[in-house]
Design an enzyme around this catalytic site. Structure first.
Site: not given
Ligand code: BGC
Length: 754
Positions: A288-289
């Site tokens: 994820d980011w």
């Protein structure tokens, strides 16, 4: 030179396609061949994903940050980009990857196409309330068609996190609290995005996220720690992910949270052992980011180098926005901390997906201007959005048959800040929707010409323009429009009040501890109800709200979520009875926030409580344990009665089946649809079992007076769960089966598995 290598690769590809029909072999051969030509830096590059960092159709990038990324792109050190929008931009960046890098490997372009691209559909939690799997597949199909027409080939959806806590803003993005329904929805959405063949021009890669446990963030606080045991992991959290794999999903995203005290991004057991080994997943996992970098503040990694090492060892294949793979992996391999074979494995997975998309044949296949001009927000797509919006609405309460509204005669005051709001209904992940482009309730209702309607907003919900990146500024003090709204209510027969959350009050980073109507809306509602209590309350929200006061005092309540582009039309059609509501909740609505997490498939405990008066039982002194509106609840303008419930045998063998049936009759005056739900309770297990588990459902449409016998087949596979033996199996013993219109159903039949 670079061009010629690319041409050679394409030629190799074409020739190998011709010489044999074994496509999988060709794919793996092509990929292995390509990997054998890659330098370590290029391998790390394939594993690196950047957010769009410069306007690629404009002048050269300026600034050190952009220049550095630009040089990496030209050097083959970027494998994917996200949030690059539009055919021209995507083509320009693809051209650099294909024509200027040494090996010319095309980029894969990802974006959050969550509930539509330009045509916006209901938020996923709303859409799941339709229980209509074909519809969910269709809306994902439309979204994929639009996104692919605009150059994209990868969406970060579906989010399949099971969620039980309405404080968590991201509940809007999932399918609610039930793993059985969640699994079917995961399958439908994956298939909708990916279609039958990823190589088709209008399909895009789906991504099952967030792996795993993100929906269990403690106290509903986004990005927070989780705490659950392995049985919850396997029986509740994992099933939709497994269903996504079975449906052929090609990518996974891991999650921000820790589970077993280990950040998911660095969690080897769930990524390598469960997903890649046990489930044979051969696509790739994106972080994820920034979640690789975030293992440092988690206190799990010492520094960036350590974080990159831990992430690769754990099986995270692509780094979204940490820049750590591109900066650290070469050194980590050279120093012997990571085996090069691990990089090869990750790169192989990424190239596989690119190959399946057909990007090696034609890297520009999604960059067709004509398509993007004609296929976005077409009338046809909008009609799917309207259908989805109508089917997602849940009628929570309808005392005195206040609804449907009469089309002629009645004077109606439409009151509330969201009644004329054309932006909120677009929801949180609205992608390329034009600002203020949803139809409003006022617009929808004004189409019913015979009616006499007046609109007064009553109060502002928020100030200014809202967006994804900032907190919504709620109005807590300006009541200056209360008076006009009160006058409108006093001079009307019926009041339709449209209240709830602004579209950006739920979603990522939108946790709330008070989940009542925000701002001054409840105060307005109370004032209006004193003047004219013929109120139909339309609630727009991205989560279950605390509607206890409303339930006690307002005769009719319609849950209208954030319904997307056609919100107002859909709501008006439901209010006027042109569409008979058929939605059923997929997430329980609490009586107050103190009850959260509250969900239907809870365990009995050793001291189950049946009343508030019991002191030493597992209950509260101030509210019942049951939610205000339960999972599966949803009314219709007609009535359905259930009778003749029977089971054809009370003995089930591991290789046999039994049949349960019920007669469903429409005893009201409108044609309507009912979601008939099958629940099972496993009375004694090797671990404590839930009070009820959804195990089947059917959507049945009946005309007034019509009836139908509804049958469900039960076999032992339906009774399997992750047992104390750490196996997915059914255990012998006694079971109760229930069929009804919501999870509160009490009548049951008994059977034994032997
Ligand atoms: C979210 C993901 C999303 C990603 C890319 C993250 O902050 O958690 O769900 O796909 O950003 O936008």
């Amino acid at each position: 030179m670079k061009k010629s290598i690319y041409t050679l690769l394409v030629l190799l590809f074409v020739v190998s396609c011709q010489k044999t029909v074994d496509l999988d072999n060709d794919k793996e051969e092509f990929i292995n061949d390509l990997i054998s030509k890659m330098t370590l830096a290029e391998k790390a590059g394939q594993m690196n994903q950047y957010n769009g960092f410069w306007d690629a159709t404009g002048p050269m990038p300026e600034g050190d940050y952009q220049k550095k990324r630009y040089n990496e792109l030209k050097n083959g050190q970027v494998g994917s980009m996200l949030n690059v929008i539009g055919v021209d931009e995507i083509r320009a960046l693809q051209k650099i990857a294909v024509e200027e890098t040494r090996l010319g490997i095309p980029l894969i372009f990802g974006h959050d196409v969550i509930h539509g691209y330009k045509t916006i559909f209901p938020i996923p939690l709303a859409e799941s309330s339709s229980w209509d799997l074909d519809l969910m597949e269709k809306s994902a199909r439309v979204a994929a068609t639009e996104a692919s027409a605009d150059g994209l080939n990868w969406t970060f959806a579906p989010m399949v996190d099971i969620s039980r806590d309405a404080r968590w803003g991201r509940v809007m993005e999932g399918a609610g609290e039930d793993p059985y329904l969640g699994s079917l929805v995961a399958k439908a959405r994956v298939h909708g995005f990916q279609g039958d063949n990823l190589n088709d021009i209008n399909t895009i890669v789906a991504c099952a996220k967030h792996f795993a446990g993100y929906g269990f963030s403690e106290a509903g606080r986004d990005y927070n720690t989780t705490d659950f045991n392995q049985y919850t992991l396997h029986n509740t959290i994992m099933p939709p992910f497994k269903a996504a794999v079975d449906a052929g999903v090609r990518t996974f995203m891991n999650s921000f949270n820790t589970l077993d005290e280990i950040p998911a991004t660095g969690h080897k057991h769930i990524q390598r052992d469960i997903l890649k080994r046990d489930w044979s997943f051969d696509g790739f996992i994106v972080s994820d980011w920034g979640s690789i970098d975030q293992m440092i503040p988690h206190g799990f990694a010492r520094d960036g180098k350590h974080a990159a090492e831990l992430a690769v060892l754990a099986g995270s294949d692509m780094d979204m926005e940490s820049s750590l793979y591109v900066s650290q992996l070469v050194g980590l391999v050279e120093s012997g901390n990571i085996a090069e074979e691990l990089l090869n494995d990750a790169v192989r997975r990424i190239l596989r997906v690119k190959y399946e998309l057909g990007l090696f044949e034609d890297p520009y296949k999604y960059c067709n201007k004509e398509r993007s001009d004609s296929e976005l927000a077409s009338e046809e797509n909008m009609s799917v959005a309207l259908d989805a919006a109508k089917k997602s609405i849940v009628l929570l309460k309808n005392n005195n048959q206040l609804l449907p509204l009469q089309k002629e005669g009645e004077k109606i005051a439409i009151i509330g800040p969201l009644a004329n709001d054309k932006n909120s209904p677009l929801g949180n992940w609205r992608s390329q929707a034009v600002y203020n482009s949803a139809s409003s309730v006022v617009e929808g209702m004004k189409k019913y010409k015979g009616n006499r309607t007046v609109f007064e907003k009553g109060v502002d919900l928020y100030y200014g323009k809202t967006n994804f990146h900032n907190r919504v500024k709620i109005n807590y003090d300006d009541k200056s429009d209360f008076g006009k709204a009160k006058f409108a209510a006093a001079t009307s027969d019926i009041v339709v009040m449209v209240l709830g959350e602004e579209g950006n009050q739920s979603g990522e980073g939108r946790s709330r501890t008070n989940i009542g109507l925000p701002g001054l809306q409840l105060e307005l509602l109370k004032e209006i109800s004193k003047i004219n209590n013929n109120i139909v309350l339309v609630v727009m929200s991205g989560r279950p709200l605390d509607l206890s006061w409303e339930d006690e005092n307002i005769p009719a309540i319609v849950q209208a979520w954030h319904l997307g582009s056609k919100s107002g039309d859909a709501i008006a059609q439901v209010l006027y009875g042109d569409y008979n509501p058929s939605g059923k909740l997929t997430m329980s609505f609490p009586r107050n926030v103190g009850q959260v997490p509250v969900y239907y498939n809870f365990k009995n405990t050793g001291r189950p409580s049946t009343s508030i008066e019991q002191v030493t039982n597992s209950g509260y002194a101030d509210v019942e344990n049951s939610p205000l509106y339960s999972f599966g609840h949803g009314l219709s303008y007609t009535n359905f009665s259930y009778s003749n419930f029977s089971v054809d045998s009370d003995k089930l063998g591991f290789d046999s089946k039994i049949n349960v049936s019920v007669k469903l009759e429409n005893t009201g005056f409108y044609k309507g649809k009912e979601v008939v739900q099958l629940y099972i309770r496993d009375i004694v297990g090797s671990i404590a079992r839930p009070m009820k588990e959804l195990k089947g459902f059917k959507i049945v449409e009946l005309a007034p007076g019509e009836s139908e016998i509804i049958n469900f087949e039960i076999d032992s596979s339906l009774l399997e769960f992750y047992t104390y033996n750490n196996k997915w199996e059914a255990e012998v013993g006694k079971f109760h089966v229930f069929i009804g219109g919501d999870s509160n159903v009490t009548e049951f039949k008994e059977f034994y598995l032997d």
